[in-house]
Motif scaffolding. Structure first.
Motif, short mmCIF file in Angstrom:
data_model
loop_
_atom_site.label_atom_id
_atom_site.label_comp_id
_atom_site.label_asym_id
_atom_site.label_seq_id
_atom_site.Cartn_x
_atom_site.Cartn_y
_atom_site.Cartn_z
N THR A 184 0.83 -1.21 0.00
CA THR A 184 0.00 0.00 0.00
C THR A 184 0.86 1.26 0.00
OG1 THR A 184 -1.80 -1.12 1.17
CG2 THR A 184 -1.76 1.29 1.27
N GLN A 185 1.89 1.27 0.82
CA GLN A 185 2.75 2.44 0.92
C GLN A 185 3.55 2.67 -0.37
OE1 GLN A 185 5.08 1.95 4.52
NE2 GLN A 185 3.62 3.24 5.60
N LEU A 186 4.09 1.59 -0.91
CA LEU A 186 4.86 1.73 -2.15
C LEU A 186 3.97 2.26 -3.28
CD1 LEU A 186 7.05 -1.51 -2.02
CD2 LEU A 186 7.78 0.85 -1.59
N GLY A 215 6.58 4.80 0.74
CA GLY A 215 7.25 3.65 1.31
C GLY A 215 8.53 4.01 2.05
N PRO A 216 9.06 3.08 2.84
CA PRO A 216 10.31 3.30 3.55
C PRO A 216 11.49 3.28 2.58
CG PRO A 216 9.57 1.05 3.84
CD PRO A 216 8.47 1.76 3.11
N ALA A 255 6.65 -4.00 -10.88
CA ALA A 255 5.80 -2.84 -10.60
C ALA A 255 6.60 -1.55 -10.46
CB ALA A 255 4.99 -3.09 -9.32
N GLY A 256 7.93 -1.65 -10.55
CA GLY A 256 8.77 -0.46 -10.48
C GLY A 256 9.04 0.03 -9.08
N PHE A 257 8.87 -0.83 -8.07
CA PHE A 257 9.02 -0.40 -6.68
C PHE A 257 10.44 -0.53 -6.14
CE2 PHE A 257 4.33 -1.71 -6.18
CZ PHE A 257 3.89 -0.42 -6.46
N GLY A 273 13.68 1.25 -1.92
CA GLY A 273 12.59 1.78 -2.70
C GLY A 273 13.08 2.61 -3.88
N ALA A 274 12.44 2.44 -5.02
CA ALA A 274 12.81 3.23 -6.20
C ALA A 274 12.59 4.71 -5.95
CB ALA A 274 11.99 2.76 -7.40
N GLU A 275 11.70 5.05 -5.01
CA GLU A 275 11.44 6.44 -4.66
C GLU A 275 11.89 6.73 -3.23
OE1 GLU A 275 7.41 7.54 -5.48
OE2 GLU A 275 7.40 6.59 -7.45
#
Length: 417
Positions: A77-79, A84-85, A106-108, A314-316
């Motif tokens: 959910t967070q990603l 996300g962390p 999914a690119g996460f 995380g990718a972000e």
């Protein structure tokens, strides 16, 4: 799969992320810090690594922990929301919603191929750490599944580690004759349900068909027409023969560990990471481990063994530089030793100088002899197969399904996109 202070807390302790307490850097300026979200099973190991990392780096680490099921749902959910962390538990390979083969497409996940540890990953483990030749995880532990037991309790019933299926069944009766059970079983906790099956399948399937996973993927094999049927039959036979706790479906993971610590059970079929929690509860007791035999030919006995704990970025990520430094530390000799030593496991990266817990010698020997097979869910194409397996075992023990139906449902879930 997993498992430390290990494995999963009871339902009363399930935590949602907003309520999770920081285990490092609490009350400090975290402007240059990173966030870590890990499975509750890994708390003691991760806390130890964070302490060592913070002593060597000017980076504050704020760690949160959650039960496996809670972690998987909350993390996804967070990603998806971009909140996300920085660093988080990622299951190697496939098999659940927070696994590599689910999160990476999914690119996460950030590509970690340029890290130092990426070049050290064993070739045999790259199937569960890499996607299309790129590395997305730092593997931290090598885990196995077998019978962890109290040697004094085994001696008390006059037994010794069984080498064959018939010896195992006889030992179950021997334990009952001494007012104990051979194996505590916490099938109330869903992920525990898979461990006996995996242990039996290792020998019943892979000793005769090492390419079973590839055959399954190619449509040339099935759960229904394989040693999986034998494994389910023997799982239930063990229950009928009194090998397990009287009420497995009413027993949690925590209770099953306590039964061993209190001398009510000789041992428990568990991931090796549970050794830390057993040691915490048993104190100075001498613990051992043996592979669960499934046939009467000892040379056919194999153990499930694979990359256990693993982490991705995380990718972000809010602090990608800090996150990379932390992951590099996890992939260093110091990080690998610290994590494995605290959790009673083995380092995932080869050539790490490490003194293994004596109770893990069986896994060390099986790994060295090439007698381990990957955790089955790590190579399944979707999370539904593992969830179906959890449900099928609980329903088999409740008498709400039969083996034919359970196997058919596994085959059906395997085909789902």
């Amino acid at each position: 799969m997993r498992p430390h202070r290990l494995l999963i807390p009871s339902a009363s302790l399930l935590l949602t992320l907003p309520l999770l307490a920081a285990c490092a850097g609490e009350g400090e300026d975290s402007g240059d810090g990173i966030t870590v979200f890990a499975a509750a099973t890994e708390r003691s190991s991760m806390d130890a690594v964070i302490e060592a990392f913070e002593q060597a780096h000017d980076i504050t680490v704020t760690a949160s922990y959650a039960d496996t099921v809670e972690l998987q749902s909350t993390l996804r959910t967070q990603l998806s929301a971009g909140t996300g962390p920085d660093v988080f538990t990622v299951w190697p390979g496939n098999g659940n919603s927070a696994a590599l083969q689910v999160l990476q497409p999914a690119g996460f996940l950030a590509d970690l191929s340029d890290t130092e540890f990426a070049g050290r990953i064993a070739e045999g483990d790259r199937a569960v750490t890499d996607v299309d030749g790129a590395t997305y995880l730092v593997p931290v532990t090598y885990a196995g599944i077998g019978v962890l037991y109290d040697t004094a309790t085994l001696e008390e019933i006059g037994g010794e580690a069984p080498q064959t299926w018939n010896e195992l069944i006889d030992l179950c009766g021997q334990a009952r004759d001494n007012d104990k059970v051979l194996l505590s079983l916490g099938n109330q906790t869903d992920w525990v349900t898979q461990l006996v099956t995996y242990s039996l399948v290792a020998s019943l399937v892979y000793s005769e068909d090492p390419t079973f996973d590839q055959d399954l993927a190619n449509g040339q094999a099935s759960f229904t027409d394989s040693g999986w049927r034998d494994a389910f039959e023997q799982y239930l036979e063990m229950d009928e023969q009194g090998c397990f706790t009287d009420s497995p479906l009413g027993t949690s993971f925590e209770a099953s560990v306590s039964e061993v610590a209190q001398g009510e059970a000789v041992g428990v079929v568990q991931v090796t990471a549970t050794l830390a929690q057993l040691r915490e509860e048993t104190g100075d007791a001498e613990l051992g481990m043996f592979a669960l035999p499934a046939t009467d030919a000892p040379d056919q006995t194999l153990m499930p063994g694979a990359v256990g704990a693993a982490y991705g970025m995380g990718a972000e990520a809010d602090n990608p530089e800090g996150a990379r430094q932390f992951l590099e530390f996890l992939g260093s000799d110091e990080g690998q030793r610290t994590y494995a030593d605290e959790g009673g496991s083995l380092p995932a990266l080869p050539d790490v100088d490490f003194d293994a817990d004596p109770a893990l010698q069986t896994l060390v020997d099986y790994q060295a002899d090439g007698r381990t097979v990957p955790f089955m869910d790590q190579l399944w194409p979707n999370p539904e197969v593992q969830q179906e397996h959890f449900t099928a075992v609980q329903q088999l023990f409740a008498g709400d399904t039969d083996i034919d139906q359970a196997l058919a449902r596994l085959d059906e879930s395997y085909q789902e996109d």
